[in-house]
Enzyme design. Structure first.
Site, PDB file in Angstrom:
ATOM      1  N   VAL A   1     -10.685 -38.826 -11.710  1.00 11.18           N
ATOM      2  CA  VAL A   1      -9.267 -39.155 -11.688  1.00 11.18           C
ATOM      3  C   VAL A   1      -8.825 -39.338 -13.133  1.00 11.18           C
ATOM      4  O   VAL A   1      -9.628 -39.690 -13.997  1.00 11.18           O
ATOM      5  CB  VAL A   1      -8.965 -40.410 -10.836  1.00 11.18           C
ATOM      6  CG1 VAL A   1      -9.458 -41.675 -11.515  1.00 11.18           C
ATOM      7  CG2 VAL A   1      -7.489 -40.505 -10.505  1.00 11.18           C
ATOM      8  N   CYS A   2      -7.567 -39.039 -13.374  1.00 11.84           N
ATOM      9  CA  CYS A   2      -6.963 -39.194 -14.691  1.00 11.84           C
ATOM     10  C   CYS A   2      -7.791 -38.400 -15.710  1.00 11.84           C
ATOM     11  O   CYS A   2      -8.238 -37.300 -15.413  1.00 11.84           O
ATOM     12  CB  CYS A   2      -6.853 -40.686 -15.021  1.00 11.84           C
ATOM     13  SG  CYS A   2      -5.655 -41.099 -16.294  1.00 11.84           S
ATOM     14  N   THR A   3      -8.020 -38.948 -16.888  1.00 13.44           N
ATOM     15  CA  THR A   3      -8.720 -38.191 -17.927  1.00 13.44           C
ATOM     16  C   THR A   3     -10.234 -38.161 -17.736  1.00 13.44           C
ATOM     17  O   THR A   3     -10.947 -37.639 -18.594  1.00 13.44           O
ATOM     18  CB  THR A   3      -8.378 -38.749 -19.319  1.00 13.44           C
ATOM     19  OG1 THR A   3      -8.694 -40.148 -19.345  1.00 13.44           O
ATOM     20  CG2 THR A   3      -6.901 -38.533 -19.639  1.00 13.44           C
TER      21      THR A   3
END
Length: 194
Positions: free
Chosen positions: A102-104
């Site tokens: 998730v995300c970076t």
């Protein structure tokens, strides 16, 4: 099923906690019987972006023994993607069936070579950082390319957990968990490329 949650200095804790709170509930359902998970890292304790410290259960375990690895994001990913020992450890998950971020966290999957030839997503502010690592950056909240599943920004972590839970245990189980966590939102922005 065995899951490894990868934590590191500079993680965004909500990235981890949102997914973790949802997916550990897989153990309530038949398809999740025998569910095991480990909190993994390169040292015994890590600190998130705000200084919250978390104890690591397994230091540098062999990641090939897991069925799913989960990599959250955070500002720490910007530098960590160039950390050769960390990336070499992460590459041990090459044959793990499910790779989820998730995300970076997708930048770390990318640095490990897992996104080559695949579509993926990340936090909208990091689309340009993700481009060198994958075949296509998809500007959406959840992207599934085979058994590689990436999520967008921080708030996507709960949606991502529900999505993965639905894949592993079915729609009814996912709806049951949504009720348990009093989650009133509908999952939006899911793109399946395969």
């Amino acid at each position: 099923m065995r899951m490894a949650f990868i934590l590191f200095d500079g993680v965004t804790f909500l990235d981890f906690a949102g997914f973790y709170d949802v997916i550990h509930r897989l153990g309530q359902f038949e398809s999740g019987h025998g569910l095991e998970w480990d909190i993994c890292g390169v040292r015994e304790e890590v600190a998130d972006e705000l200084g919250l410290t978390v104890k690591i259960g397994k230091v540098l375990p062999d990641l090939s023994q897991y069925d799913l690895i989960f990599v959250p994001g955070g500002m720490g990913t910007r530098k960590l993607r160039y950390d050769e020992p960390f990336i070499a450890w992460l590459q041990g998950a090459r044959d793990v069936p499910y790779k989820v971020s998730v995300c970076t966290g997708s930048l770390l999957l990318g640095a490990a070579g897992f996104l080559q030839g695949h579509a993926a997503t990340t936090h909208p502010s990091a689309y340009d950082l993700l481009e060198p690592y994958c075949a296509q950056v998809v500007k959406s909240r959840v992207v599934q390319d085979g058994q590689l599943i990436t999520g967008g920004g921080v708030s996507t972590s709960i949606d991502l957990g529900l999505y993965v839970l639905s894949l592993l245990a079915g729609e009814a189980a996912m709806l049951n968990v949504k009720k348990q966590i009093d989650y009133p939102y509908e999952l939006q922005g899911v793109v399946r490329t395969q």
